[in-house]
Design an enzyme around this catalytic site. Structure first.
Site, PDB file in Angstrom:
ATOM      1  N   LEU A 272      15.185   4.655  20.945  1.00 36.36           N
ATOM      2  CA  LEU A 272      15.797   5.921  21.383  1.00 36.36           C
ATOM      3  C   LEU A 272      17.226   6.018  20.854  1.00 36.36           C
ATOM      4  O   LEU A 272      18.078   6.697  21.418  1.00 36.36           O
ATOM      5  CB  LEU A 272      15.799   6.013  22.928  1.00 36.36           C
ATOM      6  CG  LEU A 272      14.449   6.293  23.587  1.00 36.36           C
ATOM      7  CD1 LEU A 272      14.585   6.229  25.118  1.00 36.36           C
ATOM      8  CD2 LEU A 272      13.877   7.654  23.166  1.00 36.36           C
TER       9      LEU A 272
ATOM     10  N   LEU B 159       6.101  -6.546  11.787  1.00 32.82           N
ATOM     11  CA  LEU B 159       7.383  -7.200  11.479  1.00 32.82           C
ATOM     12  C   LEU B 159       8.442  -6.155  11.142  1.00 32.82           C
ATOM     13  O   LEU B 159       8.249  -5.348  10.240  1.00 32.82           O
ATOM     14  CB  LEU B 159       7.219  -8.162  10.296  1.00 32.82           C
ATOM     15  CG  LEU B 159       6.061  -9.172  10.369  1.00 32.82           C
ATOM     16  CD1 LEU B 159       6.081 -10.068   9.131  1.00 32.82           C
ATOM     17  CD2 LEU B 159       6.127 -10.004  11.639  1.00 32.82           C
TER      18      LEU B 159
ATOM     19  N   THR C 229      -1.165  -2.800   5.475  1.00 37.16           N
ATOM     20  CA  THR C 229      -1.487  -1.623   6.290  1.00 37.16           C
ATOM     21  C   THR C 229      -2.408  -0.716   5.483  1.00 37.16           C
ATOM     22  O   THR C 229      -2.015  -0.211   4.427  1.00 37.16           O
ATOM     23  CB  THR C 229      -0.189  -0.878   6.656  1.00 37.16           C
ATOM     24  OG1 THR C 229       0.655  -1.793   7.359  1.00 37.16           O
ATOM     25  CG2 THR C 229      -0.468   0.330   7.533  1.00 37.16           C
TER      26      THR C 229
ATOM     27  N   THR D  60       0.879  -1.188   0.000  1.00 37.10           N
ATOM     28  CA  THR D  60       0.000   0.000   0.000  1.00 37.10           C
ATOM     29  C   THR D  60       0.913   1.235   0.000  1.00 37.10           C
ATOM     30  O   THR D  60       0.960   1.988   0.964  1.00 37.10           O
ATOM     31  CB  THR D  60      -0.905   0.032   1.244  1.00 37.10           C
ATOM     32  OG1 THR D  60      -0.055  -0.062   2.415  1.00 37.10           O
ATOM     33  CG2 THR D  60      -1.880  -1.127   1.255  1.00 37.10           C
TER      34      THR D  60
ATOM     35  N   CYS E 261       8.000   1.648   5.802  1.00 39.14           N
ATOM     36  CA  CYS E 261       6.808   1.755   6.661  1.00 39.14           C
ATOM     37  C   CYS E 261       6.626   3.107   7.349  1.00 39.14           C
ATOM     38  O   CYS E 261       5.617   3.769   7.158  1.00 39.14           O
ATOM     39  CB  CYS E 261       6.836   0.628   7.685  1.00 39.14           C
ATOM     40  SG  CYS E 261       6.689  -0.975   6.908  1.00 39.14           S
TER      41      CYS E 261
ATOM     42  N   GLY F  64      20.140   8.968  15.113  1.00 38.38           N
ATOM     43  CA  GLY F  64      20.612   8.653  13.762  1.00 38.38           C
ATOM     44  C   GLY F  64      20.251   9.760  12.795  1.00 38.38           C
ATOM     45  O   GLY F  64      19.884  10.869  13.209  1.00 38.38           O
TER      46      GLY F  64
ATOM     47  N   LYS G 257      -2.502  -0.096  14.037  1.00 38.69           N
ATOM     48  CA  LYS G 257      -1.280  -0.285  13.252  1.00 38.69           C
ATOM     49  C   LYS G 257      -0.621   1.061  12.991  1.00 38.69           C
ATOM     50  O   LYS G 257       0.572   1.260  13.228  1.00 38.69           O
ATOM     51  CB  LYS G 257      -1.614  -0.993  11.943  1.00 38.69           C
ATOM     52  CG  LYS G 257      -0.514  -0.992  10.918  1.00 38.69           C
ATOM     53  CD  LYS G 257       0.707  -1.792  11.357  1.00 38.69           C
ATOM     54  CE  LYS G 257       1.824  -1.650  10.348  1.00 38.69           C
ATOM     55  NZ  LYS G 257       3.050  -2.358  10.774  1.00 38.69           N
TER      56      LYS G 257
HETATM   57  C1  UDX Z   1       8.864  -0.833  11.328  1.00 40.22           C
HETATM   58  C2  UDX Z   1       8.200  -1.224  12.653  1.00 40.22           C
HETATM   59  O1  UDX Z   1       9.198  -1.357  13.657  1.00 40.22           O
HETATM   60  C3  UDX Z   1       7.469  -2.543  12.476  1.00 40.22           C
HETATM   61  O2  UDX Z   1       6.798  -2.878  13.685  1.00 40.22           O
HETATM   62  C4  UDX Z   1       6.446  -2.372  11.355  1.00 40.22           C
HETATM   63  O3  UDX Z   1       5.710  -3.556  11.158  1.00 40.22           O
HETATM   64  C5  UDX Z   1       7.158  -1.994  10.076  1.00 40.22           C
HETATM   65  O4  UDX Z   1       7.886  -0.782  10.267  1.00 40.22           O
HETATM   66  P1  UDX Z   1      11.055  -1.422   9.993  1.00 40.22           P
HETATM   67  O5  UDX Z   1      10.655  -0.244   9.162  1.00 40.22           O
HETATM   68  O6  UDX Z   1      11.418  -2.696   9.337  1.00 40.22           O
HETATM   69  O7  UDX Z   1       9.824  -1.786  11.039  1.00 40.22           O
HETATM   70  O8  UDX Z   1      12.320  -0.996  10.848  1.00 40.22           O
HETATM   71  P2  UDX Z   1      12.567  -0.378  12.292  1.00 40.22           P
HETATM   72  O9  UDX Z   1      13.510  -1.261  12.984  1.00 40.22           O
HETATM   73  O10 UDX Z   1      11.307  -0.017  12.960  1.00 40.22           O
HETATM   74  O11 UDX Z   1      13.366   1.003  11.916  1.00 40.22           O
HETATM   75  C6  UDX Z   1      12.682   1.952  11.151  1.00 40.22           C
HETATM   76  C7  UDX Z   1      13.620   3.155  10.958  1.00 40.22           C
HETATM   77  O12 UDX Z   1      13.849   3.805  12.212  1.00 40.22           O
HETATM   78  C8  UDX Z   1      15.002   2.786  10.408  1.00 40.22           C
HETATM   79  O13 UDX Z   1      15.422   3.791   9.499  1.00 40.22           O
HETATM   80  C9  UDX Z   1      15.887   2.799  11.645  1.00 40.22           C
HETATM   81  O14 UDX Z   1      17.244   3.102  11.355  1.00 40.22           O
HETATM   82  C10 UDX Z   1      15.243   3.922  12.451  1.00 40.22           C
HETATM   83  N1  UDX Z   1      15.465   3.797  13.885  1.00 40.22           N
HETATM   84  C11 UDX Z   1      14.938   2.743  14.549  1.00 40.22           C
HETATM   85  C12 UDX Z   1      16.184   4.799  14.541  1.00 40.22           C
HETATM   86  O15 UDX Z   1      16.667   5.748  13.920  1.00 40.22           O
HETATM   87  N2  UDX Z   1      16.354   4.701  15.878  1.00 40.22           N
HETATM   88  C13 UDX Z   1      15.846   3.659  16.601  1.00 40.22           C
HETATM   89  O16 UDX Z   1      16.054   3.626  17.820  1.00 40.22           O
HETATM   90  C14 UDX Z   1      15.122   2.646  15.918  1.00 40.22           C
END
Ligand code: UDX
Length: 435
Positions: free
Chosen positions: A250, A150, A121, A86, A260, A253, A204
């Site tokens: 936390l 996920l 989603t 989506t 997502c 970056g 979600k």
């Molecule tokens: C996310 C959600 O965590 C998951 O539950 C949902 O189903 C899909 O979207 P994902 O996008 O695969 O998962 O990665 P995630 O680990 O959540 O990180 C997302 C972004 O946030 C990345 O760019 C990551 O580098 C950043 N991030 C994550 C941070 O900058 N700091 C953090 O502490 C955690």
């Protein structure tokens, strides 16, 4: 019980494989014929640790199969999951054409006792609209909603050990069918939340938007830390010990990316307006995250005296996060392209050897390891927090570079490690270290 999953992307393929690992007979369906042919040969199209082994195990056990024929795929299924994309439209709203396309194609072929479960989603109200769409076209099919949570790189673990399962249902039939599908988790006392369709859909978006906001918050705290002498890693630790806040998400970056958070925050911000409600926190999260990429470019340019022409810049990590090869909405895209456009000579090492990345950064050189990537570098920039970068021998790196300047946009090293490294060390949320 026979399960069909429509869509073999990050969510559909992992869900199908894991349902077959639960012992169910699963057929995964995709209209991408070459992808299905590869899957039939056991070739996994996504970078997900251990997925290939789990897929082959269940294929060999005769529980998992693949087809590009949606009619064949759904015919005998008791539950049909829709896990198609989506993506965001240009106005930020969710593109539901793949969902409706799949529903339209499969409806005539579902068996009359089966239920249809949307896992993609989708904006609040979509599941009910799909139900109405089916009824308007003469199909009396029970529809439910079951969001996925996920994370890429941890998808199997997140499927097998979720914090909770959320099921948006409107009938005992749907409740019973989904209870059976998730029984292996139910017996592990994993909370299963049975709720209404709209509540499940919004849960979600609310989860992803909150996580995106939490990341954005600590990144904004990092900005203040840089100007007031605090250490954001220590602030994050100190506040994360409060159980009401929690330590996860936390990590500072260059801002969040991926398929997502950017999509879901935009969609939530968009469809909430359709219900006459504005969500300024979500809107500001999007703006702040977008602005952060510019801030990261300024940080790099700043330590290069705003001139990167002919400078050898070693980039370590370009995927949107560690443990994936996914480049979708990665902060590296605008950061590295800005440096290339300003004449920098870019060399990239990414442990995923992402093919997507090679197509995006055509003018960059590539290495097979971090050390070679830093030979003769004027600047080293860490964009992704791969575990192997934390284990790098900084003394070895120092001997290889032409100029000992390290920009760590994930602040993965401790201040003491940085001080001992002999690098001029610029990170996020902490004082600049002269080296
Ligand atoms: C996310 C959600 O965590 C998951 O539950 C949902 O189903 C899909 O979207 P994902 O996008 O695969 O998962 O990665 P995630 O680990 O959540 O990180 C997302 C972004 O946030 C990345 O760019 C990551 O580098 C950043 N991030 C994550 C941070 O900058 N700091 C953090 O502490 C955690």
């Amino acid at each position: 019980m026979k399960i069909a999953v429509v869509g073999t992307g990050y969510v559909g393929l992992v869900s199908g494989v894991c349902f077959s690992e639960f012992g169910f007979s699963v057929i995964c369906i995709d209209n991408n014929v070459s992808k299905i042919e590869d899957l039939k040969k056991g070739v996994v199209p996504i970078y997900e640790n251990e997925l290939d082994k789990l897929m082959l195990k269940n294929m060999n056990a005769g529980r998992l199969s693949f087809t590009s024929d949606i009619a064949e795929g759904v015919r005998d299924a008791d539950i049909v999951f829709i896990a198609v994309g989506t993506p965001s439209k240009t106005d930020g709203s969710a593109d539901l054409s793949y969902v409706y396309g799949a529903v339209d194609e499969l409806a005539p072929h579902m068996n009359k006792n089966a239920i249809l479960v949307i896992k993609s989603t989708v904006p609040v109200g979509t599941t009910r609209a799909v139900k109405q769409f089916l009824q308007d076209n003469g199909f009396d099919i029970e529809v439910a909603f079951n969001p996925e949570f996920l994370r890429e790189g941890a998808a199997i673990e997140d499927f097998m050990r979720p914090d909770r399962i959320i099921l948006g249902i409107e009938s005992k039939k749907a409740e019973d069918a989904l209870k059976r599908a998730y029984r292996p988790l139910f017996v592990l006392s994993i909370p299963i939340v049975f709720t209404g369709l709209e509540t499940a859909e919004l849960s979600k978006y609310a989860a992803n938007a909150f996580l995106a906001m939490k990341i954005t918050f600590i990144n904004e705290v990092a900005n203040l830390c840089e100007n007031c002498g605090a250490d954001v890693k220590e602030v994050a630790y100190a506040i994360g010990l409060d159980k009401r806040i929690g330590e996860q998400f936390l990590q500072v970056g260059p801002g969040y990316g991926g398929s997502c958070f950017p999509k879901d925050t935009s969609a939530l911000n968009d469809f909430s307006k359709n219900f006459g409600v504005s969500m300024p926190l979500v809107e500001e999260t999007i703006k702040s995250n977008d602005a952060r990429r510019i801030k990261m470019i300024q940080k790099i340019m700043g330590v290069c005296d705003n001139d990167v022409k002919n400078k050898n810049i070693s980039i370590l990590g370009v995927t949107f996060k560690a443990n994936t090869d996914d480049m979708r909405d990665s902060p590296s895209i605008c950061i590295v392209n800005h440096l290339l456009k300003n004449g920098a000579k870019i060399k990239i090492y990414d442990p995923s050897f992402s093919e997507q990345a090679k197509k995006i950064f055509k003018d960059a050189e590539w290495s097979n390891n971090a050390y070679d990537n830093c030979n003769g570098a004027d600047v080293v920039v860490i964009l992704t927090d791969w575990a192997e970068f934390r284990a790098i021998n900084l003394a070895d790196l120092r001997r290889r570079v032409k100029n000992p300047l390290l920009v760590d946009l994930r602040s993965i090293y401790t201040v003491n490690e940085a001080k001992a490294s002999g690098f001029v060390y610029c990170s996020v949320g902490r004082p600049f270290i002269e080296g």
